[in-house]
Each structure stands twice: as C-alpha cells, then as structure tokens.
Design an enzyme around this catalytic site. Structure first.
Site, PDB file in Angstrom:
ATOM      1  CB  VAL A 199      -1.920  -0.291  -2.140  1.00 42.83           C
ATOM      2  CG1 VAL A 199      -2.509   0.653  -3.175  1.00 42.83           C
ATOM      3  CG2 VAL A 199      -2.979  -1.280  -1.664  1.00 42.83           C
ATOM      4  NE  ARG A 237       1.748 -11.064  -2.286  1.00 41.53           N
ATOM      5  CZ  ARG A 237       2.281 -11.674  -1.252  1.00 41.53           C
ATOM      6  NH1 ARG A 237       2.865 -12.842  -1.392  1.00 41.53           N
ATOM      7  NH2 ARG A 237       2.239 -11.130  -0.046  1.00 41.53           N
ATOM      8  CB  CYS A 257      -5.421 -17.750  -0.704  1.00 41.85           C
ATOM      9  SG  CYS A 257      -3.989 -18.583  -0.021  1.00 41.85           S
ATOM     10  CB  THR A 280       4.932  -2.156  -3.823  1.00 39.52           C
ATOM     11  OG1 THR A 280       5.618  -1.687  -2.663  1.00 39.52           O
ATOM     12  CG2 THR A 280       5.886  -2.989  -4.666  1.00 39.52           C
ATOM     13  CE  LYS A 292      -8.684  -8.512   0.178  1.00 35.36           C
ATOM     14  NZ  LYS A 292      -8.762  -8.053  -1.221  1.00 35.36           N
ATOM     15  CG  LEU A 304      -4.889 -18.094  -7.000  1.00 39.68           C
ATOM     16  CD1 LEU A 304      -5.055 -19.435  -6.304  1.00 39.68           C
ATOM     17  CD2 LEU A 304      -4.158 -18.277  -8.318  1.00 39.68           C
TER      18      LEU A 304
END
Length: 285
Positions: A132, A129, A222, A134, A63, A110
């Site tokens: 994972v 952001r 994105c 974090t 992705k 989004l």
C-alpha cells in the site's frame, strides 16, 4: 487476531507465538498476479508451513484464498468483516467520472480496472503493484493520476485518511472475500478449531460461503474480473455479483436473496445463472 485470541482465552498476547512468513505474491512486483500464477502465490508458503506442523493456524486476507485449497488445509472461519468498499485515491477527482480524458489510473486488480474501463473507456488503466505504501508513493510521485485500494487495508494500516472518496459497492462490487480475514488450519485439527471458534464471526462466514460458492461455479480466479458481495439484511442473505470483460466492454450481473442457511446454494445458483448468460468468447482478445 492475536489480541482477540488472547482475550478469548484470558492469556497474554506474548503467550501466542507470531510467525511472519513472506509469500511469493509479496515478492513478485513486476507483473500482474494473473501472469505469475494467481492467488495461490499468497498462500503456498503458509500452506506448506501448516502441513509441516511449523505453525498451528495461518491468517489470510480472505480475497487472496484460492477457490480450491489443498486437501490438507481447511478454512476454520473468519473474523468480523471490515468495510468492504473500495477507496478511490486521487488529487484530481473524487470519482473516476471526474478525471480528465487520458488520465492514468493504476491498479493491480483486474476487477477494479475493468469497472473503471466500463465507466470511462477513455482513461488509461495501468498495472500498479507493490504494498500500500509503495502504491501511494507512486501516486504522490505523479506516476499515476489515481488508484484504488481496499478501504479495509487502509484502515488496518491507519491510512484511511488517504482515501479521496469511498466507492459505492453497488457500482464497484467488491472482490469475493474483500474486507474479511480468514483463518486456516490443518484439515481434521479439531483441537485448533475449538480454540479458534470463540473469535469467529458467523455472519461473515455465511457471506463468504455464498461468495466462495459463486467463485467455485465460475472457476473464478485473478485472471477474471469478478465481483461478489453477500450480506445479511433483515434476516436474509442478499447477494450481488458481476463478471466483466477485462476491457470493460461487457458486464453481466446477478442478484439473489434467500435464507442464510442457503448461503452455498445461493452462491452456486447465481454462478450457474451467469454461466448460462455469458458468451463463451467473453474473455477472448
């Protein structure tokens, strides 16, 4: 990946060199990727390493691959796809519909944010952001009331138990390529293609062909909330896609199915169908 390749060629894993390359997308954590340059932030450094001959193949989350790759880079194929579902993680509710009004949902996607807003316009969706661990730490620390992550990523990190619930892909249509690992190499490197081919998954390749063809028609990036998911069912390729306004106030869907060999045509057809129905001002503020 390295283990699969070692088994396929009956060599030790240590015989295959592993090079860790940190990308720009891993470093920029203070703003959304759409504001920083898009999906290419996760691939630029690996593409350059391939073109310089420093590595033979690059391994990506599918992705994260841009719709258009440099001419010098080719996708060889994909490993068998993991579970495509989004995981909902919250100590307060098992689904966005269960959160109290005004609750804060953190996500870097989004697509996920737009779907949450579509379901619950009264929730506060904010940028979250980081890797994972974090993001989970920020949730545990109370910075947000909930977050969403790809189940495949959680499973690969041994963190599947962190999921409060798994979201229906009919409602939370996955990102194109979600759950799949892509392998790229230099265009025309047929010897590398032959070495990698035993570990590639044909069904995943068909699904991703449809999803990426769909993105190519929409010029998806994105910066646009897009979901696209193809799968084989009963010998046919079934495709479901949606495009949303970032605030969730509008959503357009397409569903098609056909022969697996028509994967690219199916994706392109669904893209053209949506373009014909989406108002030109859909993404204007």
């Amino acid at each position: 990946m390295r283990r699969r390749l070692a088994v396929a060629h009956d060599v030790s894993e240590e015989a295959l060199d592993l090079v860790v390359i940190k990308t720009t997308g891993d470093v920029i954590l203070d703003r959304a990727l759409s504001e920083a340059g898009g999906k290419g932030l996760f691939t630029k450094e690996l593409d350059l390493a391939l073109m310089r001959g420093e590595i033979g193949i690059a391994v990506h989350s599918a992705k994260d691959l841009p719709t258009q790759l440099p001419d010098e880079i080719a996708i060889l194929g994909y490993l068998p796809r993991e579970d495509v579902r989004d995981a909902w993680i919250s100590p307060h509710a098992q689904h966005p519909l269960g959160l109290a009004a005004g609750s804060v949902v953190g996500t870097a996607s989004l697509r996920r944010g737009a779907i949450v807003r579509r379901l619950r316009p009264d929730l506060n969706v904010v940028l979250l952001r980081g890797n994972v661990e974090t993001r989970l730490a920020k949730l545990a620390g109370g910075e947000v009331d909930a977050t969403l992550l790809a189940l495949a990523g959680l499973k690969r990190l041994g963190l599947e138990a962190k999921a409060s619930a798994l979201l229906d892909p009919e409602e939370f249509v996955p990102a194109a390529g979600q759950g799949a690992i892509a392998i790229t190499a230099r265009t025309g490197d047929e010897s590398t293609r032959a070495l990698i081919s035993p570990i590639l998954d044909l069904d995943t390749g068909l699904a991703l062909a449809a999803e990426r063809a769909f993105l190519a028609v929409l010029d998806g990036s994105c910066k646009t909330p897009i979901g696209a998911y193809a799968r084989l069912e009963g010998g046919r390729l079934v495709f479901h896609a949606l495009v949303l306004k970032p605030d969730g106030s509008a959503c357009f869907e397409a569903r098609v199915s056909g022969e697996p060999g028509e994967a690219i045509a199916l994706g392109e057809g669904a893209g053209r169908d949506l373009i014909s129905r989406i108002p030109p001002d859909l993404f204007e503020d």
